[in-house]
Design a protein around this motif. Structure first.
Motif, PDB file in Angstrom:
ATOM      1  N   ASP A   5      41.025  54.747  40.100  1.00 31.15           N
ATOM      2  CA  ASP A   5      40.259  55.049  41.351  1.00 31.15           C
ATOM      3  C   ASP A   5      39.301  54.190  41.680  1.00 31.15           C
ATOM      4  OD1 ASP A   5      42.088  57.246  41.457  1.00 31.15           O
ATOM      5  OD2 ASP A   5      40.409  58.507  40.107  1.00 31.15           O
ATOM      6  N   TYR A   6      38.905  53.405  40.798  1.00 29.77           N
ATOM      7  CA  TYR A   6      37.672  52.453  41.101  1.00 29.77           C
ATOM      8  C   TYR A   6      37.897  50.938  40.695  1.00 29.77           C
ATOM      9  CZ  TYR A   6      35.101  56.484  41.529  1.00 29.77           C
ATOM     10  OH  TYR A   6      34.335  57.674  42.109  1.00 29.77           O
ATOM     11  N   MET A   7      39.066  50.659  40.497  1.00 28.82           N
ATOM     12  CA  MET A   7      39.482  49.217  39.947  1.00 28.82           C
ATOM     13  C   MET A   7      39.681  48.620  41.210  1.00 28.82           C
ATOM     14  SD  MET A   7      43.482  49.526  38.438  1.00 28.82           S
ATOM     15  CE  MET A   7      44.872  49.901  39.643  1.00 28.82           C
ATOM     16  N   THR A   8      39.700  47.251  41.012  1.00 27.42           N
ATOM     17  CA  THR A   8      39.690  46.305  42.122  1.00 27.42           C
ATOM     18  C   THR A   8      41.243  45.756  42.301  1.00 27.42           C
ATOM     19  OG1 THR A   8      37.704  45.438  41.959  1.00 27.42           O
ATOM     20  CG2 THR A   8      39.235  44.126  43.131  1.00 27.42           C
ATOM     21  N   THR A   9      42.045  45.996  43.094  1.00 27.01           N
ATOM     22  CA  THR A   9      43.337  45.611  43.031  1.00 27.01           C
ATOM     23  C   THR A   9      43.709  44.176  44.108  1.00 27.01           C
ATOM     24  OG1 THR A   9      43.797  46.850  45.277  1.00 27.01           O
ATOM     25  CG2 THR A   9      44.375  47.747  42.673  1.00 27.01           C
ATOM     26  N   ASP A  10      42.584  43.981  44.845  1.00 28.07           N
ATOM     27  CA  ASP A  10      42.827  42.641  45.511  1.00 28.07           C
ATOM     28  C   ASP A  10      42.072  41.584  44.748  1.00 28.07           C
ATOM     29  OD1 ASP A  10      43.371  40.781  47.523  1.00 28.07           O
ATOM     30  OD2 ASP A  10      41.684  41.230  48.693  1.00 28.07           O
ATOM     31  N   LEU A  11      42.847  41.012  43.818  1.00 26.47           N
ATOM     32  CA  LEU A  11      42.273  39.979  42.925  1.00 26.47           C
ATOM     33  C   LEU A  11      42.444  38.470  42.955  1.00 26.47           C
ATOM     34  CD1 LEU A  11      43.513  41.785  39.484  1.00 26.47           C
ATOM     35  CD2 LEU A  11      41.144  42.056  40.710  1.00 26.47           C
ATOM     36  N   ILE A  12      41.402  37.727  42.824  1.00 31.70           N
ATOM     37  CA  ILE A  12      41.539  36.329  42.676  1.00 31.70           C
ATOM     38  C   ILE A  12      42.294  35.996  41.143  1.00 31.70           C
ATOM     39  CG2 ILE A  12      40.246  34.036  42.891  1.00 31.70           C
ATOM     40  CD1 ILE A  12      40.402  35.868  45.361  1.00 31.70           C
ATOM     41  N   THR A  13      43.057  35.548  41.230  1.00 28.85           N
ATOM     42  CA  THR A  13      44.034  35.024  39.924  1.00 28.85           C
ATOM     43  C   THR A  13      44.103  33.745  39.912  1.00 28.85           C
ATOM     44  OG1 THR A  13      45.953  35.482  40.519  1.00 28.85           O
ATOM     45  CG2 THR A  13      44.990  37.385  39.674  1.00 28.85           C
ATOM     46  N   PHE A  14      44.185  33.203  38.438  1.00 25.17           N
ATOM     47  CA  PHE A  14      44.329  31.894  38.285  1.00 25.17           C
ATOM     48  C   PHE A  14      45.765  31.638  37.694  1.00 25.17           C
ATOM     49  CE2 PHE A  14      39.730  33.087  38.697  1.00 25.17           C
ATOM     50  CZ  PHE A  14      39.329  32.052  39.477  1.00 25.17           C
ATOM     51  N   GLN A  15      46.178  30.261  37.577  1.00 24.87           N
ATOM     52  CA  GLN A  15      47.307  29.946  36.647  1.00 24.87           C
ATOM     53  C   GLN A  15      46.777  28.917  35.706  1.00 24.87           C
ATOM     54  OE1 GLN A  15      50.676  30.553  37.658  1.00 24.87           O
ATOM     55  NE2 GLN A  15      49.491  32.213  39.114  1.00 24.87           N
ATOM     56  N   LYS A  16      47.470  28.875  34.546  1.00 26.70           N
ATOM     57  CA  LYS A  16      47.201  28.207  33.391  1.00 26.70           C
ATOM     58  C   LYS A  16      47.049  26.577  33.730  1.00 26.70           C
ATOM     59  CE  LYS A  16      50.380  29.067  30.658  1.00 26.70           C
ATOM     60  NZ  LYS A  16      51.269  29.093  29.554  1.00 26.70           N
ATOM     61  N   ASN A  17      47.800  26.096  34.944  1.00 20.34           N
ATOM     62  CA  ASN A  17      47.858  24.524  35.161  1.00 20.34           C
ATOM     63  C   ASN A  17      46.823  24.228  36.334  1.00 20.34           C
ATOM     64  OD1 ASN A  17      48.861  25.940  37.054  1.00 20.34           O
ATOM     65  ND2 ASN A  17      50.605  24.583  37.397  1.00 20.34           N
ATOM     66  N   GLN A  18      45.859  25.348  36.610  1.00 22.47           N
ATOM     67  CA  GLN A  18      44.674  24.952  37.682  1.00 22.47           C
ATOM     68  C   GLN A  18      43.748  24.088  36.837  1.00 22.47           C
ATOM     69  OE1 GLN A  18      44.348  29.015  39.283  1.00 22.47           O
ATOM     70  NE2 GLN A  18      43.476  27.683  41.285  1.00 22.47           N
ATOM     71  N   SER A  19      43.305  23.441  37.557  1.00 25.94           N
ATOM     72  CA  SER A  19      42.065  22.577  37.041  1.00 25.94           C
ATOM     73  C   SER A  19      40.747  23.620  37.037  1.00 25.94           C
ATOM     74  CB  SER A  19      41.557  21.377  38.002  1.00 25.94           C
ATOM     75  OG  SER A  19      40.767  21.497  38.918  1.00 25.94           O
ATOM     76  N   ILE A  20      39.878  23.084  35.951  1.00 30.70           N
ATOM     77  CA  ILE A  20      38.506  23.893  35.772  1.00 30.70           C
ATOM     78  C   ILE A  20      37.735  23.693  37.140  1.00 30.70           C
ATOM     79  CG2 ILE A  20      36.143  23.984  34.480  1.00 30.70           C
ATOM     80  CD1 ILE A  20      38.676  25.407  33.003  1.00 30.70           C
ATOM     81  N   TYR A  21      37.714  22.519  37.731  1.00 32.50           N
ATOM     82  CA  TYR A  21      37.100  22.325  39.034  1.00 32.50           C
ATOM     83  C   TYR A  21      37.643  23.225  40.053  1.00 32.50           C
ATOM     84  CZ  TYR A  21      34.997  20.024  42.686  1.00 32.50           C
ATOM     85  OH  TYR A  21      33.967  19.522  43.754  1.00 32.50           O
ATOM     86  N   ALA A  22      38.789  23.272  40.080  1.00 35.26           N
ATOM     87  CA  ALA A  22      39.551  24.378  41.121  1.00 35.26           C
ATOM     88  C   ALA A  22      38.789  25.678  40.947  1.00 35.26           C
ATOM     89  CB  ALA A  22      40.886  24.349  41.173  1.00 35.26           C
ATOM     90  N   VAL A  23      39.020  26.055  39.508  1.00 31.53           N
ATOM     91  CA  VAL A  23      38.338  27.740  39.138  1.00 31.53           C
ATOM     92  C   VAL A  23      36.957  27.438  39.685  1.00 31.53           C
ATOM     93  CG1 VAL A  23      37.917  28.991  37.030  1.00 31.53           C
ATOM     94  CG2 VAL A  23      40.179  27.891  37.063  1.00 31.53           C
ATOM     95  N   MET A  24      35.896  26.681  39.050  1.00 33.83           N
ATOM     96  CA  MET A  24      34.650  26.720  39.517  1.00 33.83           C
ATOM     97  C   MET A  24      34.517  27.019  41.008  1.00 33.83           C
ATOM     98  SD  MET A  24      32.681  24.397  36.804  1.00 33.83           S
ATOM     99  CE  MET A  24      33.399  22.662  37.589  1.00 33.83           C
ATOM    100  N   ASP A  25      35.388  26.297  41.786  1.00 30.82           N
ATOM    101  CA  ASP A  25      35.145  26.225  43.251  1.00 30.82           C
ATOM    102  C   ASP A  25      35.546  27.843  43.924  1.00 30.82           C
ATOM    103  OD1 ASP A  25      34.749  25.303  45.961  1.00 30.82           O
ATOM    104  OD2 ASP A  25      37.256  25.540  46.187  1.00 30.82           O
ATOM    105  N   LEU A  26      36.577  28.381  43.113  1.00 32.79           N
ATOM    106  CA  LEU A  26      36.938  29.568  43.508  1.00 32.79           C
ATOM    107  C   LEU A  26      36.033  30.727  43.338  1.00 32.79           C
ATOM    108  CD1 LEU A  26      40.788  29.345  43.043  1.00 32.79           C
ATOM    109  CD2 LEU A  26      39.704  29.969  45.273  1.00 32.79           C
ATOM    110  N   LEU A  27      35.469  30.548  42.034  1.00 30.93           N
ATOM    111  CA  LEU A  27      34.399  31.493  41.523  1.00 30.93           C
ATOM    112  C   LEU A  27      33.381  31.449  42.302  1.00 30.93           C
ATOM    113  CD1 LEU A  27      34.616  31.011  37.683  1.00 30.93           C
ATOM    114  CD2 LEU A  27      35.665  32.747  38.916  1.00 30.93           C
ATOM    115  N   THR A  28      32.750  30.333  42.632  1.00 28.93           N
ATOM    116  CA  THR A  28      31.438  30.432  43.264  1.00 28.93           C
ATOM    117  C   THR A  28      31.823  30.783  44.860  1.00 28.93           C
ATOM    118  OG1 THR A  28      31.774  28.085  43.885  1.00 28.93           O
ATOM    119  CG2 THR A  28      30.180  28.578  42.339  1.00 28.93           C
ATOM    120  N   LYS A  29      33.166  30.408  45.310  1.00 23.76           N
ATOM    121  CA  LYS A  29      33.294  30.652  47.018  1.00 23.76           C
ATOM    122  C   LYS A  29      33.443  32.119  47.129  1.00 23.76           C
ATOM    123  CE  LYS A  29      35.888  27.829  48.654  1.00 23.76           C
ATOM    124  NZ  LYS A  29      37.188  26.919  48.960  1.00 23.76           N
ATOM    125  N   HIS A  30      33.960  32.944  45.963  1.00 25.19           N
ATOM    126  CA  HIS A  30      34.319  34.340  46.072  1.00 25.19           C
ATOM    127  C   HIS A  30      33.122  35.291  45.378  1.00 25.19           C
ATOM    128  CE1 HIS A  30      38.273  33.930  48.067  1.00 25.19           C
ATOM    129  NE2 HIS A  30      38.373  32.918  47.324  1.00 25.19           N
TER     130      HIS A  30
END
Length: 135
Positions: A5-30
């Motif tokens: 009832d309280y979980m988030t279902t619209d998730l930002i997810t990542f793939q194993k082959n994504q760069s750490i830089y791309a992850v940092m960009d998405l973490l800060t952007k969202h």
């Protein structure tokens, strides 16, 4: 009051082959502190967090290595504890305290269906304001 009832279902997810830089960009952007890593079938394979990225930044500086060259797979946590969406949200609060993690993925039939964070549990508690904790 269930986790689902309280979980988030619209998730930002990542793939194993994504760069750490791309992850940092998405973490800060969202404005999130981490997220689930899934494969092509939406099966949970790990979690990557701000802390994992910070460790990489520190290591990159120490070893003078470019940050763009590293992928999620090398820095994600693979042993991920999940919880059931049918768990009482107050029991989930206890699991947060015991495990000291900031988020738990929820998996159903082998697929990632959501995530509950400490903040989600706080929101649930606010909905109980003035009521009994026994629900």
């Amino acid at each position: 009051m269930l986790v689902e009832d309280y979980m988030t279902t619209d998730l930002i997810t990542f793939q194993k082959n994504q760069s750490i830089y791309a992850v940092m960009d998405l973490l800060t952007k969202h404005d999130i502190s981490g997220g689930c890593v899934v494969n092509e079938q939406n099966e949970l394979v790990g979690i990557i967090s701000e802390g994992d990225c910070m460790k990489h930044i520190s290591d990159s500086q120490y070893y003078n290595m470019p940050i763009e060259d590293y992928t999620v797979e090398k820095h994600m946590s693979c042993n991920v504890e999940t919880i059931d969406g049918n768990m009482n949200v107050l029991d989930a609060a206890k699991k947060f305290i015991e495990s000291k993690v900031r988020r738990f993925p929820i998996v159903k039939d082998g697929k990632l269906v959501g995530q509950i964070s400490q903040r989600d549990v706080l929101k649930a508690a606010m909905n109980l304001q003035g009521q009994s904790w026994y629900v």
